[in-house]
Design an enzyme around this catalytic site. Sequence first.
Site, short mmCIF file in Angstrom:
data_model
loop_
_atom_site.label_atom_id
_atom_site.label_comp_id
_atom_site.label_asym_id
_atom_site.label_seq_id
_atom_site.Cartn_x
_atom_site.Cartn_y
_atom_site.Cartn_z
N GLU A 180 -10.52 15.90 6.43
CA GLU A 180 -8.91 16.13 6.81
C GLU A 180 -8.50 17.42 7.11
OE1 GLU A 180 -7.30 13.66 4.11
OE2 GLU A 180 -8.78 11.98 4.44
N ASP A 190 -7.58 13.83 -6.26
CA ASP A 190 -6.88 12.66 -6.69
C ASP A 190 -7.50 11.56 -5.57
OD1 ASP A 190 -4.40 13.53 -8.75
OD2 ASP A 190 -5.25 15.04 -7.42
N TYR A 191 -7.86 11.86 -4.38
CA TYR A 191 -8.17 10.78 -3.56
C TYR A 191 -9.50 10.45 -3.37
CZ TYR A 191 -3.20 12.20 -2.64
OH TYR A 191 -1.98 12.47 -2.91
N HIS A 226 -1.46 15.12 -7.39
CA HIS A 226 -2.23 16.63 -6.89
C HIS A 226 -2.42 17.35 -8.27
CE1 HIS A 226 0.10 15.12 -3.25
NE2 HIS A 226 -0.94 15.46 -2.64
#
Length: 803
Positions: free
Chosen positions: A495, A551-552, A593
């Site tokens: 991304e 975190d993702y 984050h």
Amino acid sequence: MAGKIQDQVQQASSSQRNEVLEDFRWAVTSRHASLMGRKEVFMGKAKFGIFGDGKELAQVAMARAFQKGDFRAGYYRDQTFMMALGELTVQQYFAQLYAHTNVTADPASAGRLMNGHFATRFLNEDGSWKALTAQYNSAADISPTAAQMPKLLGLAFASKLFRNNKQLKDLTDFSIHGNEVAWGTIGNASTSEGMFFESLNAAGVLQVPMVVAVWDDGFGISVPKEYHTTKGSISEALLGLQRTESEKGFEILRVKGWDYEALVQAFATAGRLAREEHVPVLLHVEEMTQPQGHSTSGSHERYKTKERLQWEKDWDCILKFREYIVSTGLATADHLDELEAAAKAEVKQQKEAAWNEFNGEIKAELEQALDLIRTTADKSSRKISLLQLADDLKKTINPIRKDVVSTVRKCLFLLRVEGEEIKQELENWYSLLQEKNKDRYNSHLYSQTEFSVGHCKQIPAHVTEDSPLVDGREILQAFFDYTLEHNPRFFALGEDVGKIGDVNQAFAGLQAKHGEWRVMDTSIRECTIIGQGIGAALRGLRPMAEIQYLDYLLYGIQLLSDDLATLTYRTKGGQKAPLIVRTRGHRLEGVWHSGSPMGMILSSLRGMIVCVPRNMTQAAGMYATLLQSDEPALVIECLNGYRLKEQMPQNIGEFTVPMGIPEVLREGKDLTVVTYGSMCRIVLDAALELAEVGISLEVIDVQTLLPFDSHGIIGQSIQKTNRVLFADEDVPGGGTAFMMQQVLDHQGVYAYLDAAPQTIAAQAHRPAYSTDGDYFSKPSVEDVIEKVYQIMHESNPRKFPAL
Ligand SMILES: Cc1ncc(C[n+]2csc(CCOP(=O)(O)OP(=O)(O)O)c2C)c(N)n1
């Protein structure tokens, strides 16, 4: 002339007839393998069985359209396809059912996976690639339903890259102009998984040569399709993906699982569209059956109605295939009976051969053990007990290795009181057996070839006084620029990675310089970003898949854990996917984050390398090492480090950082602090202040958590300081517990410790927002100072009075 044409027509029809009868032979061979396989489980010769009966016809059709260089990523029903391709003999099929640990016996998994996990070998024994375009390829299956989908996307995406990135055109062992199709299979119920939808959407966006065949038998174990799929039909539900004259999308085809001609045609069409035009295809194969039910775990009479069971008998695809062959005059019923009888006999013979080989190895070990126990017993004071153990072992029906080994271990326990001369022979034999069993059951978690990270060249970074101070992110940018220039197989995706060069600008300007096929943007879909990376890495490329924030990673960790981390182990070195997952984490801002969930990562990613660089120079060196090796890795850069100043090394792109070798950042004599990542700076700051009160800290950056300190550097430090504190930003009992366990279990430091080893970590909750949130959630300089001081106080309360 007319005679010639007639001859040609006759020749064509006779070859067509042969093809059909060949398909019939595979269908019935596979069916009998399923029927006999189930019996083997019920006879106790195998533990579990799941079979491909009822799905045979579609699979012979798929095998017809599958070409050399193509890839399959499917699931446990695909035995007929694998057999028809010539990539699975019946003997190998049964070897896997019995869990035969030999790679030749079970080339897919060396007995490590339950039956129905298919794979071909992509690698030579030395770990180098085979010519994948010269063979049929099946990516190694995994059990979680639909988890084959992200990797399937990646396998198809690689064709797209090979076709469009001209720098790859000479890699003809991997691709010929991107003509390879990735064929996926999935059960109808499993299409409900998020991974399925995410992968399909991405394939439609990317327009990759991916054919997804849905084997629809109306059920997912006991649950009928109305509970799974909107409108009870996946092709109906997905109609919006259908391409039109003006819009790109999917080609959606529907076909019945018992209709041979339609199946052959549908798979041929799907293959052609995907191969030539790079159009993804969804092929919904309806009205399939499951004659023996889902698996050996239970019977389908419990949940299918009488009418459904009768329907399944009447519409059995092999029955329908027979009717088709007889009605078209391609063969008589008698001829088909003969073919089937021969196939059945062949299956029986191969099944027995598989059993004899599997069982033969174990029996030989058992006989050796019995001999040794008996001769040892003759010399031993524990003779009666030993002979009793030998007798019990001898009587075991269908003995397995556990029976042999546990008996020998019991004997050795009894023999503990005896002298070496009595038990040595048995002990020696057992330790050789242990080595063999280690290779059979515990090897290949990591690469065992010269492509492992341990074999990489160590080249230090050249930094001089004149080396310019730059932002950390510029070091990475220079590294990526160099690598894109020098390694055509390398590409980055994620991304915001393309146009803006990632959210922290390490790829800034690099898409413009090296092109969209090297540095690319993706949608927000972490799981399939990982899948794209895995698939491309399986095809010889060197992807760097970016997860925007640590975190993702949770969105992708299931795939990393189930697929990538287990790949080398579950194929016993037959496949590799050297994917680098790049992400950024540790302290920054707020609940999502500032993540540092290292315990989660360390528990779920054994099989991957896990790098935790403290700055961008270390990160660049780690990437260089990883790109020399073929091991999959996760690299977690420090979120708060991109704007910090570092000196630009002169040999950017070339210097490496070795894996598993901690660096001593500061020498000291009172206490060793073991840490990594963003905590290094906190601990170094604390060390400065502690020095002022007379406490000398040795600060060690582990650099990589997997592998962990393979040279025992931490242990050596503790021998000097006699005190240790493990520090990180994970929850208590996470990464620090792992580090402590590694040091206590493997480095023999207990005797050197003058104080209890301790940990310092973040609070158990996620970090609160803003600077104060960070201060009260993550370990601060003061926290480290106080913790260290407390340990020193306990050792010497006079010198260090209580706070
Ligand atoms: C993620 C996950 N959940 C549950 C299971 C257990 N399980 C194995 S097969 C299966 C049903 C799958 O049905 P379907 O996709 O229709 O395939 P079929 O077995 O009917 O061919 C389930 C629930 C699993 N393997 N993976």
